[in-house]
Design a protein around this motif. Structure first.
Motif, PDB file in Angstrom:
ATOM      1  N   SER A 136     -27.387 -86.199 -68.566  1.00 54.34           N
ATOM      2  CA  SER A 136     -28.788 -86.293 -68.139  1.00 54.34           C
ATOM      3  C   SER A 136     -28.925 -86.667 -66.664  1.00 54.34           C
ATOM      4  O   SER A 136     -29.991 -86.503 -66.075  1.00 54.34           O
ATOM      5  N   GLN A 137     -27.831 -87.176 -66.084  1.00 53.35           N
ATOM      6  CA  GLN A 137     -27.880 -87.542 -64.673  1.00 53.35           C
ATOM      7  C   GLN A 137     -27.522 -86.373 -63.747  1.00 53.35           C
ATOM      8  O   GLN A 137     -27.446 -86.545 -62.537  1.00 53.35           O
ATOM      9  N   LEU A 138     -27.270 -85.211 -64.343  1.00 53.60           N
ATOM     10  CA  LEU A 138     -26.847 -84.058 -63.554  1.00 53.60           C
ATOM     11  C   LEU A 138     -27.944 -83.009 -63.449  1.00 53.60           C
ATOM     12  O   LEU A 138     -28.801 -82.899 -64.321  1.00 53.60           O
ATOM     13  N   SER A 139     -27.867 -82.212 -62.397  1.00 58.91           N
ATOM     14  CA  SER A 139     -28.755 -81.049 -62.268  1.00 58.91           C
ATOM     15  C   SER A 139     -28.302 -79.975 -63.257  1.00 58.91           C
ATOM     16  O   SER A 139     -27.191 -80.044 -63.807  1.00 58.91           O
ATOM     17  N   GLY A 140     -29.148 -78.970 -63.454  1.00 64.90           N
ATOM     18  CA  GLY A 140     -28.793 -77.869 -64.354  1.00 64.90           C
ATOM     19  C   GLY A 140     -27.521 -77.152 -63.920  1.00 64.90           C
ATOM     20  O   GLY A 140     -26.662 -76.829 -64.747  1.00 64.90           O
ATOM     21  N   GLY A 141     -27.392 -76.927 -62.628  1.00 66.34           N
ATOM     22  CA  GLY A 141     -26.197 -76.240 -62.122  1.00 66.34           C
ATOM     23  C   GLY A 141     -24.935 -77.049 -62.373  1.00 66.34           C
ATOM     24  O   GLY A 141     -23.889 -76.512 -62.736  1.00 66.34           O
ATOM     25  N   GLN A 142     -25.055 -78.362 -62.182  1.00 65.05           N
ATOM     26  CA  GLN A 142     -23.908 -79.236 -62.444  1.00 65.05           C
ATOM     27  C   GLN A 142     -23.567 -79.247 -63.930  1.00 65.05           C
ATOM     28  O   GLN A 142     -22.401 -79.195 -64.314  1.00 65.05           O
ATOM     29  N   GLN A 143     -24.599 -79.304 -64.781  1.00 60.58           N
ATOM     30  CA  GLN A 143     -24.353 -79.299 -66.233  1.00 60.58           C
ATOM     31  C   GLN A 143     -23.654 -78.017 -66.658  1.00 60.58           C
ATOM     32  O   GLN A 143     -22.755 -78.031 -67.489  1.00 60.58           O
ATOM     33  N   GLN A 144     -24.081 -76.895 -66.080  1.00 61.82           N
ATOM     34  CA  GLN A 144     -23.444 -75.633 -66.465  1.00 61.82           C
ATOM     35  C   GLN A 144     -21.994 -75.602 -66.000  1.00 61.82           C
ATOM     36  O   GLN A 144     -21.127 -75.060 -66.689  1.00 61.82           O
ATOM     37  N   ARG A 145     -21.708 -76.233 -64.859  1.00 63.27           N
ATOM     38  CA  ARG A 145     -20.315 -76.282 -64.394  1.00 63.27           C
ATOM     39  C   ARG A 145     -19.474 -77.168 -65.323  1.00 63.27           C
ATOM     40  O   ARG A 145     -18.301 -76.896 -65.553  1.00 63.27           O
ATOM     41  N   VAL A 146     -20.088 -78.232 -65.864  1.00 64.76           N
ATOM     42  CA  VAL A 146     -19.376 -79.042 -66.867  1.00 64.76           C
ATOM     43  C   VAL A 146     -19.084 -78.188 -68.106  1.00 64.76           C
ATOM     44  O   VAL A 146     -17.980 -78.233 -68.661  1.00 64.76           O
ATOM     45  N   ALA A 147     -20.079 -77.387 -68.499  1.00 66.20           N
ATOM     46  CA  ALA A 147     -19.893 -76.537 -69.685  1.00 66.20           C
ATOM     47  C   ALA A 147     -18.745 -75.546 -69.467  1.00 66.20           C
ATOM     48  O   ALA A 147     -17.980 -75.257 -70.396  1.00 66.20           O
ATOM     49  N   ILE A 148     -18.615 -75.055 -68.250  1.00 72.38           N
ATOM     50  CA  ILE A 148     -17.502 -74.143 -67.953  1.00 72.38           C
ATOM     51  C   ILE A 148     -16.171 -74.896 -68.028  1.00 72.38           C
ATOM     52  O   ILE A 148     -15.207 -74.425 -68.634  1.00 72.38           O
ATOM     53  N   ALA A 149     -16.134 -76.098 -67.433  1.00 71.36           N
ATOM     54  CA  ALA A 149     -14.905 -76.904 -67.490  1.00 71.36           C
ATOM     55  C   ALA A 149     -14.549 -77.236 -68.939  1.00 71.36           C
ATOM     56  O   ALA A 149     -13.382 -77.202 -69.338  1.00 71.36           O
ATOM     57  N   ARG A 150     -15.570 -77.518 -69.737  1.00 70.07           N
ATOM     58  CA  ARG A 150     -15.344 -77.850 -71.142  1.00 70.07           C
ATOM     59  C   ARG A 150     -14.733 -76.654 -71.883  1.00 70.07           C
ATOM     60  O   ARG A 150     -13.809 -76.816 -72.682  1.00 70.07           O
ATOM     61  N   ALA A 151     -15.225 -75.471 -71.606  1.00 66.24           N
ATOM     62  CA  ALA A 151     -14.660 -74.281 -72.257  1.00 66.24           C
ATOM     63  C   ALA A 151     -13.226 -74.050 -71.788  1.00 66.24           C
ATOM     64  O   ALA A 151     -12.338 -73.705 -72.583  1.00 66.24           O
ATOM     65  N   LEU A 152     -12.966 -74.281 -70.497  1.00 65.26           N
ATOM     66  CA  LEU A 152     -11.620 -74.052 -69.957  1.00 65.26           C
ATOM     67  C   LEU A 152     -10.598 -75.047 -70.506  1.00 65.26           C
ATOM     68  O   LEU A 152      -9.409 -74.756 -70.552  1.00 65.26           O
ATOM     69  N   ALA A 153     -11.094 -76.219 -70.927  1.00 66.07           N
ATOM     70  CA  ALA A 153     -10.185 -77.258 -71.428  1.00 66.07           C
ATOM     71  C   ALA A 153      -9.439 -76.817 -72.680  1.00 66.07           C
ATOM     72  O   ALA A 153      -8.390 -77.372 -73.014  1.00 66.07           O
ATOM     73  N   MET A 154      -9.970 -75.817 -73.356  1.00 69.34           N
ATOM     74  CA  MET A 154      -9.282 -75.287 -74.538  1.00 69.34           C
ATOM     75  C   MET A 154      -8.192 -74.289 -74.161  1.00 69.34           C
ATOM     76  O   MET A 154      -7.547 -73.711 -75.022  1.00 69.34           O
ATOM     77  N   ARG A 155      -8.014 -74.084 -72.877  1.00 67.51           N
ATOM     78  CA  ARG A 155      -7.045 -73.100 -72.368  1.00 67.51           C
ATOM     79  C   ARG A 155      -7.234 -71.732 -73.018  1.00 67.51           C
ATOM     80  O   ARG A 155      -6.301 -71.169 -73.611  1.00 67.51           O
ATOM     81  N   PRO A 156      -8.444 -71.194 -72.920  1.00 70.67           N
ATOM     82  CA  PRO A 156      -8.717 -69.915 -73.582  1.00 70.67           C
ATOM     83  C   PRO A 156      -8.046 -68.747 -72.855  1.00 70.67           C
ATOM     84  O   PRO A 156      -7.743 -68.843 -71.665  1.00 70.67           O
ATOM     85  N   ASP A 157      -7.830 -67.674 -73.581  1.00 69.24           N
ATOM     86  CA  ASP A 157      -7.306 -66.439 -72.972  1.00 69.24           C
ATOM     87  C   ASP A 157      -8.442 -65.587 -72.426  1.00 69.24           C
ATOM     88  O   ASP A 157      -8.234 -64.743 -71.568  1.00 69.24           O
ATOM     89  N   VAL A 158      -9.629 -65.771 -72.982  1.00 66.73           N
ATOM     90  CA  VAL A 158     -10.802 -65.002 -72.576  1.00 66.73           C
ATOM     91  C   VAL A 158     -11.975 -65.956 -72.445  1.00 66.73           C
ATOM     92  O   VAL A 158     -12.112 -66.890 -73.236  1.00 66.73           O
ATOM     93  N   MET A 159     -12.834 -65.695 -71.466  1.00 69.69           N
ATOM     94  CA  MET A 159     -14.072 -66.468 -71.349  1.00 69.69           C
ATOM     95  C   MET A 159     -15.259 -65.517 -71.487  1.00 69.69           C
ATOM     96  O   MET A 159     -15.336 -64.494 -70.805  1.00 69.69           O
ATOM     97  N   LEU A 160     -16.187 -65.902 -72.363  1.00 67.46           N
ATOM     98  CA  LEU A 160     -17.420 -65.131 -72.553  1.00 67.46           C
ATOM     99  C   LEU A 160     -18.573 -65.933 -71.949  1.00 67.46           C
ATOM    100  O   LEU A 160     -18.685 -67.140 -72.183  1.00 67.46           O
ATOM    101  N   PHE A 161     -19.419 -65.272 -71.187  1.00 63.54           N
ATOM    102  CA  PHE A 161     -20.575 -65.939 -70.571  1.00 63.54           C
ATOM    103  C   PHE A 161     -21.836 -65.197 -70.979  1.00 63.54           C
ATOM    104  O   PHE A 161     -21.956 -64.001 -70.728  1.00 63.54           O
TER     105      PHE A 161
END
Ligand code: ADP
Ligand code: MG
Length: 241
Positions: A136-161
Motif C-alpha cells: 500500500s506504500q507503493l505506486s501502481g508502477g512499483q506494485q506491478q514491478r513487485v508482481a513481476i519480481a514475484r513471478a520471476l522468483a519461481m524461476r519460470p521458463d515462460v512469462m505471460l503478461f
C-alpha cells in the motif's frame, strides 16, 4: 516452448471464446497478442497455465502435454509465470515477503535460500530501497514491478503478461515496460497481451492478432504495423493508432 494446436474454449454460458487457435512460441521469443476487447486474448493466456481448462485441442509446454495423465499440472504451472492487470499483491506481507512466498510454499525452498534471490530480483526491477515496505506504500508502477519480481522468483521458463500496464497512470507505464524490455533482452520467453503498440513494435519478435476468438494473423511487427494485409487487422490498427 509452447505449442497450441486447434484450441477451442467454450465457456459454460456457451460463449465460444477460442476457435481453433493454433500458435507456437519458441524459446526466447517475445510474442505480443493484440486485438479488440473480447477477442479471446486473456482466455488464451489463461489456458496456457491452465487457469482455464480448454474444451478441445492440445497444448504443449516444454514438451509436456498439458492434458496428459502423466503431466504434473502444478509443476507445469510453476514453470509459467503470470502477471495480470491488477497486481494482486498480498497486503499484509512486505514487498520482499510477497516475492518470497511462492517459492517457499510451492517449490518447498527455505527462507535462507530464497531471501538473497528475492533481494536480487527486487534490485533487478529497481526496487532495492522498497524491500521492507508494504504494497500500500507503493505506486501502481512499483506494485506491478513487485508482481513481476514475484513471478520471476519461481524461476519460470515462460512469462505471460495480461495487459500489465492497463491499470497504471500514464506516467508509470514506462517503468514497467522497461522492466519487461530488460527481461526480453535477457532471453526470457514471453507472451504479452498489450495495447502498447510501441512496445510491440520495438520488442516483439512476432505479433498475433485475434478477433472474435480467432487467431487471424501471426507476423513480424514490421509487417503488422507497416503493411497490414488482413483487412480486419488494418481496420483495428486504424482505430487505435
Ligand atoms: P479479451 O481478453 O481479448 O478482452 P477475453 O478472453 O476476456 O477477451 O474474452 C473472450 C470472450 O469470452 C468474451 O466474449 C468474454 O465475454 C467471454 N468470457 C471471458 N471470460 C468468461 C467467463 N469466465 N465466462 C463466460 N464468458 C467469458
Ligand atoms: Mg483481456
Amino acid at each position: 516452448m509452447i505449442v497450441a494446436d486447434k484450441v477451442n474454449k467454450i465457456y459454460p454460458n456457451l460463449c465460444h471464446a477460442l476457435k481453433d487457435v493454433s500458435a507456437t512460441v519458441k524459446r526466447g521469443e517475445v510474442v505480443v497478442i493484440i486485438g479488440p476487447s473480447g477477442s479471446g486474448k486473456s482466455t488464451f493466456l489463461r489456458t496456457l497455465n491452465q487457469l482455464e481448462v480448454i474444451t478441445s485441442g492440445q497444448i504443449q509446454i516444454d514438451g509436456m502435454n498439458m492434458y496428459a495423465k502423466s503431466t504434473n499440472i502444478n509443476e507445469l504451472r510453476a514453470n509459467v509465470g503470470m502477471v495480470f492487470q491488477s497486481f494482486n499483491l498480498f497486503p499484509h506481507k512486505t514487498v520482499k515477503g510477497n516475492v518470497m512466498l511462492a517459492p517457499q510454499k510451492v517449490r518447498g525452498r527455505t527462507k535462507a535460500e530464497i531471501e538473497p534471490e528475492a533481494e536480487k530480483l527486487l534490485k533487478r526491477v529497481g526496487l532495492a530501497d522498497k524491500m521492507n515496505v508494504y504494497p500500500s506504500q507503493l505506486s501502481g508502477g512499483q506494485q506491478q514491478r513487485v508482481a513481476i519480481a514475484r513471478a520471476l522468483a519461481m524461476r519460470p521458463d515462460v512469462m505471460l503478461f495480461d495487459e500489465p500496464t492497463s491499470a497504471l497512470d500514464p506516467e508509470m507505464v514506462g517503468e514497467v515496460l522497461d522492466v519487461m524490455k530488460d527481461l526480453a533482452a535477457e532471453g526470457m520467453t514471453m507472451v504479452v497481451v498489450t495495447h502498447e503498440m510501441g512496445f510491440a513494435r520495438e520488442v516483439a519478435d512476432r505479433v498475433l492478432f485475434m478477433e472474435e476468438g480467432e487467431l487471424l494473423v501471426s507476423d513480424s511487427p514490421e509487417n503488422i504495423f507497416d503493411s497490414p494485409k488482413h483487412p480486419r487487422l488494418a481496420q483495428f490498427l486504424s482505430k487505435i493508432l
